[in-house]
Design a protein around this motif. Structure first.
Motif, PDB file in Angstrom:
ATOM      1  N   ALA A 155      39.902  -3.208  25.526  1.00 25.58           N
ATOM      2  CA  ALA A 155      38.780  -4.140  25.415  1.00 25.58           C
ATOM      3  C   ALA A 155      38.095  -4.311  26.766  1.00 25.58           C
ATOM      4  N   ALA A 156      38.887  -4.350  27.840  1.00 28.79           N
ATOM      5  CA  ALA A 156      38.313  -4.474  29.180  1.00 28.79           C
ATOM      6  C   ALA A 156      37.515  -3.234  29.547  1.00 28.79           C
ATOM      7  N   VAL A 157      38.039  -2.068  29.231  1.00 31.50           N
ATOM      8  CA  VAL A 157      37.342  -0.820  29.559  1.00 31.50           C
ATOM      9  C   VAL A 157      36.018  -0.727  28.805  1.00 31.50           C
ATOM     10  N   SER A 158      36.014  -1.155  27.535  1.00 28.39           N
ATOM     11  CA  SER A 158      34.767  -1.104  26.767  1.00 28.39           C
ATOM     12  C   SER A 158      33.717  -2.035  27.361  1.00 28.39           C
ATOM     13  N   ARG A 159      34.139  -3.159  27.943  1.00 30.62           N
ATOM     14  CA  ARG A 159      33.193  -4.080  28.573  1.00 30.62           C
ATOM     15  C   ARG A 159      32.666  -3.519  29.893  1.00 30.62           C
ATOM     16  N   VAL A 160      33.454  -2.684  30.549  1.00 32.48           N
ATOM     17  CA  VAL A 160      32.973  -2.043  31.776  1.00 32.48           C
ATOM     18  C   VAL A 160      31.765  -1.176  31.465  1.00 32.48           C
ATOM     19  N   ALA A 161      31.821  -0.457  30.361  1.00 30.55           N
ATOM     20  CA  ALA A 161      30.708   0.414  29.981  1.00 30.55           C
ATOM     21  C   ALA A 161      29.443  -0.381  29.683  1.00 30.55           C
ATOM     22  N   LEU A 162      29.605  -1.640  29.241  1.00 28.08           N
ATOM     23  CA  LEU A 162      28.449  -2.486  28.926  1.00 28.08           C
ATOM     24  C   LEU A 162      28.016  -3.345  30.111  1.00 28.08           C
ATOM     25  N   SER A 163      28.709  -3.217  31.230  1.00 28.51           N
ATOM     26  CA  SER A 163      28.432  -4.023  32.435  1.00 28.51           C
ATOM     27  C   SER A 163      28.670  -5.507  32.192  1.00 28.51           C
ATOM     28  N   HIS A 164      29.603  -5.814  31.297  1.00 29.53           N
ATOM     29  CA  HIS A 164      30.005  -7.206  31.065  1.00 29.53           C
ATOM     30  C   HIS A 164      31.219  -7.490  31.948  1.00 29.53           C
ATOM     31  N   HIS A 165      30.973  -7.593  33.243  1.00 26.51           N
ATOM     32  CA  HIS A 165      32.085  -7.644  34.185  1.00 26.51           C
ATOM     33  C   HIS A 165      32.867  -8.956  34.108  1.00 26.51           C
ATOM     34  N   ALA A 166      32.211 -10.056  33.761  1.00 24.54           N
ATOM     35  CA  ALA A 166      32.940 -11.323  33.615  1.00 24.54           C
ATOM     36  C   ALA A 166      33.980 -11.213  32.508  1.00 24.54           C
ATOM     37  N   HIS A 167      33.627 -10.530  31.413  1.00 20.22           N
ATOM     38  CA  HIS A 167      34.581 -10.332  30.328  1.00 20.22           C
ATOM     39  C   HIS A 167      35.726  -9.426  30.774  1.00 20.22           C
ATOM     40  N   VAL A 168      35.391  -8.422  31.587  1.00 18.74           N
ATOM     41  CA  VAL A 168      36.435  -7.532  32.093  1.00 18.74           C
ATOM     42  C   VAL A 168      37.452  -8.315  32.912  1.00 18.74           C
ATOM     43  N   VAL A 169      36.956  -9.208  33.772  1.00 17.77           N
ATOM     44  CA  VAL A 169      37.850  -9.998  34.619  1.00 17.77           C
ATOM     45  C   VAL A 169      38.781 -10.861  33.774  1.00 17.77           C
ATOM     46  N   VAL A 170      38.230 -11.535  32.762  1.00 14.94           N
ATOM     47  CA  VAL A 170      39.052 -12.412  31.919  1.00 14.94           C
ATOM     48  C   VAL A 170      40.096 -11.600  31.163  1.00 14.94           C
ATOM     49  N   HIS A 171      39.695 -10.451  30.604  1.00 15.47           N
ATOM     50  CA  HIS A 171      40.648  -9.623  29.856  1.00 15.47           C
ATOM     51  C   HIS A 171      41.771  -9.119  30.758  1.00 15.47           C
ATOM     52  N   LEU A 172      41.420  -8.658  31.945  1.00 16.36           N
ATOM     53  CA  LEU A 172      42.435  -8.083  32.825  1.00 16.36           C
ATOM     54  C   LEU A 172      43.344  -9.158  33.412  1.00 16.36           C
TER      55      LEU A 172
END
Length: 346
Positions: free
Chosen positions: A14-31
């Motif tokens: 889920a974090a990797v998929s958000r990286v592709a969308l440039s949703h970095h805040a979501h990436v931080v929360v997931h990781l």
């Protein structure tokens, strides 16, 4: 996938998929949630940490400050919502947990964010923050304790009951005083009792003063009761912001009423003093004395109204801020009398 499977791999994907969308805040929360899980291998933790470092570099730090009347005694959930400028840029809400004594710094993408707290212990609050590419001000949320409906009813009952009791007592005293005032002012001076040292008109004036004092006292008690009743009725308003606004208005009206009542009370007393002489009353004297007495009684009424409104409104505002509406009231009736008992913990 994370909500359904609760697996570390699902969370990482889920974090990797958000990286592709440039949703970095979501990436931080997931990781961050991933790294908090037990059982990760050293390789998994290293890969997640490296990706977290990269994603966090693309976000902006926003300090989160939660202001409460009392320190938090349990974790608190905060919901983050990205307000997109485009219909195609849809991002799910993020939920983070703030623990007692923890300094929280949010990692958010540039743009508009809504930071919301919807906790059973506090009134719902939403703060909108614009995250800039350079610097962003801290997000400050003032949390107010949610008031229990039963506690508010007890508070309303206490002030309303005391107000009604005051109005009944004050109205009774006012009526008795008015009756004595009218009989002494409009009756013949010969009807006044003299103790031998006073002329009849002086005896009438003394009895008239006593009746005026009783009437003004009753009016003041009546006003206090009305002001207390007003503050109690405001407590019945369900919406917290409207309830606080009602108490602020009641306190303002109470302050103005107190000032106006004090002025009228003084003017009435001053006017009554002009007719304090031993000469017999004329019709003009009676009208002037009656007018001065009316001003005195009116001033006492507004002075009492202001005092009651100020007391109930300020008490309501203070207790609303501290979240301690622990007040109850109840009548007690016994042979020969009765009482209204108000008890509480402040």
């Amino acid at each position: 996938m994370w909500r359904e499977g609760h697996g570390a791999a699902d969370l990482f994907n889920a974090a990797v998929s958000r990286v592709a969308l440039s949703h970095h805040a979501h990436v931080v929360v997931h990781l961050e949630a991933l790294l908090a899980l037990p059982g990760l291998t050293a390789a998994q933790r290293e890969e997640a940490t490296a990706l977290l470092r990269t994603a966090r570099a693309e976000t902006r730090p926003v300090p989160l400050e939660l202001r409460t009347q009392r320190p938090l005694d349990a974790p608190l959930s905060v919901t983050l919502t990205f307000v997109s400028a485009f219909a195609s840029d849809v991002r799910p809400d993020l939920t983070i947990t703030v623990r007692p004594g923890e300094n929280t710094v949010l990692s958010l993408d540039p743009g508009r964010w809504q930071i919301r707290v919807d906790d059973p212990r506090f009134e719902p609050i939403t703060h909108e923050s614009r995250v800039e590419a350079s610097t962003t001000a801290p997000a400050v949320l003032d949390l107010r304790l949610r008031q229990d409906a039963r506690a508010l009813r007890r508070f309303a009952l206490g002030w309303s009951g005391a107000g009604v009791a005051g109005m009944v007592v004050g109205g009774t005293l006012l009526g008795i005083g008015q009756g004595r005032w009218s009989s002494r002012l409009n009756g013949p001076v010969e009807a006044c009792q003299s103790d031998g040292s006073l002329f009849p008109v002086e005896a009438c004036r003394r009895e008239l003063d006593a009746a005026g004092t009783l009437r003004a006292s009753g009016a003041a008690v009546l006003g206090v009761g009305a002001g207390a009743l007003l503050g109690g009725l405001v407590a019945r308003v369900k919406e917290p912001r409207k309830r606080r606004l009602g108490w602020i208005i009641a306190a303002s009206v109470g302050g103005l009423s107190t000032i106006g009542g004090a002025v009228a009370l003084g003017l009435g007393a001053q006017a009554s003093g002009r007719h304090n002489d031993p000469s017999p009353w004329t019709d003009d004297d009676r009208r002037a004395i009656n007018g001065a007495g009316a001003a005195h009684t009116t001033g006492a009424t507004f002075l009492g109204l202001g005092a009651g409104a100020l007391a109930s409104a300020i008490t309501g505002l203070l207790l609303d801020r501290s979240g301690r509406f622990l007040v109850s009231a109840g009548p007690q009736v016994r042979v020969g009398g009765g009482a209204l008992v108000i008890e509480g913990r402040f």
